[in-house]
Design an enzyme around this catalytic site. Structure first.
Site, PDB file in Angstrom:
ATOM      1  CG  ASP A   1       4.194  63.178  35.991  1.00  8.36           C
ATOM      2  OD1 ASP A   1       4.229  64.413  35.786  1.00  8.36           O
ATOM      3  OD2 ASP A   1       5.188  62.529  36.395  1.00  8.36           O
TER       4      ASP A   1
ATOM      5  CD  GLU B   1      10.104  58.460  30.578  1.00  5.10           C
ATOM      6  OE1 GLU B   1       9.895  59.434  31.323  1.00  5.10           O
ATOM      7  OE2 GLU B   1      10.948  58.476  29.646  1.00  5.10           O
TER       8      GLU B   1
ATOM      9  CG  ASN C   1       6.319  61.288  21.428  1.00  3.99           C
ATOM     10  OD1 ASN C   1       6.128  62.189  22.255  1.00  3.99           O
ATOM     11  ND2 ASN C   1       6.789  61.524  20.214  1.00  3.99           N
TER      12      ASN C   1
ATOM     13  CG  ASP D   1      14.167  65.110  28.382  1.00  2.00           C
ATOM     14  OD1 ASP D   1      14.421  65.053  29.595  1.00  2.00           O
ATOM     15  OD2 ASP D   1      14.089  64.103  27.650  1.00  2.00           O
TER      16      ASP D   1
ATOM     17  CE  LYS E   1      23.524  71.383  19.886  1.00  7.28           C
ATOM     18  NZ  LYS E   1      23.942  70.225  19.087  1.00  7.28           N
TER      19      LYS E   1
END
Ligand SMILES: C[S@@+](CC[C@H](N)C(=O)[O-])C[C@H]1O[C@@H](n2cnc3c(N)ncnc32)[C@H](O)[C@@H]1O
Length: 326
Positions: A125, A169, A196, A221, A225
């Protein structure tokens, strides 16, 4: 409480402030504004009583969503253990995964030490933990709202002898807490790594002894922008790595409550049709809407972000792909 809230916005009428989630505003403003009495405010702004009632409603709203999460994860019985033993966490809302310090791939662990049986099929995950953006410090509710990898722990508990679960995570504090919970639960088939995923996925999964059967990327996330889209976790190298490491018959499950993010992920995974097929063409038990989004969560448990988003009335856009041999 109401004093602090009100006097934090004395120069703007309430109607002029865009509040997609009023809780965010409360959180961000309460720290630097000294309390003053309501009579100091111009009458065209909201009244004392309306502020009071909005705080009360918000308070209740705050409490409902974490309660739903707690209910969904009740089997794990974890909330008290965290708040008593680990304490509250202060976490930035967004991390830039392209920061140099975060571009160093994680070392693969000794899988034999990490899992009870490292030959079991693996689910990975990506972005496994969860923070909730509308956390509210002055109501002291953050600790109720933030969650850490409970989605994977719930699955691991259900499938303790048949599947291993790996959470990747980027926020180390969330991983610390997730690992704390894993120890509390005594689970030997779930592990979290602070890394990462954009730079570590390949190295980690390619060393795992068993087959990679499922990769999930759930409510990543959004990095809204346009200039920040490159920070989104789903990029071509990661997609290639997932597709190449996945066992035949293995699956990829993606979802988001942000349509633009879901479409972005969908575009990436749709572009490898020789290796991945969308599940609606092979498994009629997972119905889709007219646009090809899978209607129901296929895992038997919703993620924490998913619970909060559905509570807020958002649609969840899901895709499930299966690796095929042509
Ligand atoms: C919005 S949360 C969703 C969490 C969870 N999947 C859920 O649905 O509740 C996204 C998570 O991904 C993590 N994350 C963001 N970029 C990442 C990256 N490049 N590698 C690993 N994790 C990342 C964030 O720290 C955050 O915990």
């Amino acid at each position: 409480m109401a004093y602090s809230l009100y006097c934090s916005i004395p120069k703007k009428p309430i109607s002029s402030i865009v509040i997609s989630s009023p809780h965010i505003m409360f959180n961000s403003v309460h720290k630097f504004v000294p309390p003053v009495t309501p009579s100091l405010f111009p009458s065209r702004y909201c009244t004392w009583s309306s502020v009071s009632s909005s705080v009360a409603e918000t308070d209740e709203h705050y409490r409902q969503s974490p309660r739903l999460v707690a209910k969904e994860y009740a089997d794990l019985n974890l909330a008290d253990k965290f708040t008593e033993d680990v304490g509250n966490l202060r976490i930035r809302q967004h991390v830039n995964p392209l920061r140099r310090a975060l571009m160093i791939p994680a070392e693969a662990p000794n899988w034999m030490e990490v899992f009870g049986d490292a030959t079991l099929p693996l689910m990975v995950d990506i972005g496994s933990d969860s923070i909730v953006l509308w956390s509210c410090n002055f109501l002291d509710l953050r600790k109720e709202i933030a969650g850490s990898g409970r989605f994977l722990m719930w699955l691991a508990k259900r499938n303790s002898s048949s599947m291993n679960y790996l959470g990747l995570e980027i926020r180390p504090k969330l991983v610390t807490r997730a690992e704390y919970w894993v120890n509390e639960l005594g689970l030997k088939n779930v592990h979290f790594i602070s890394t990462n995923a954009m730079v570590s996925f390949q190295r980690l999964v390619s060393t795992y002894p068993g087959p990679l059967m499922l990769v999930s990327i759930l409510c990543p996330d959004p990095h809204f922008k346009k200039k920040h889209h490159k920070r989104r976790v789903v990029q071509k190298p990661l997609v290639d790595s997932i597709v190449n490491n996945l066992a035949h018959g293995g699956q990829v499950f993606i979802q988001s409550d942000v349509l633009d993010v879901a479409l972005d992920m969908r575009d990436y995974f749709d572009t490898v049709p020789d290796k991945l097929v969308h599940v609606d063409s092979v498994d009629p038990s997972l119905p889709c809407d007219g646009d090809g989004w899978v209607l129901n969560n296929p895992m038997g448990i919703r993620t924490e972000r998913e619970i909060h988003a559905e509570f807020e009335g958002c649609k969840i856009y899901r895709r499930v792909y299966k690796k095929v041999q042509h």
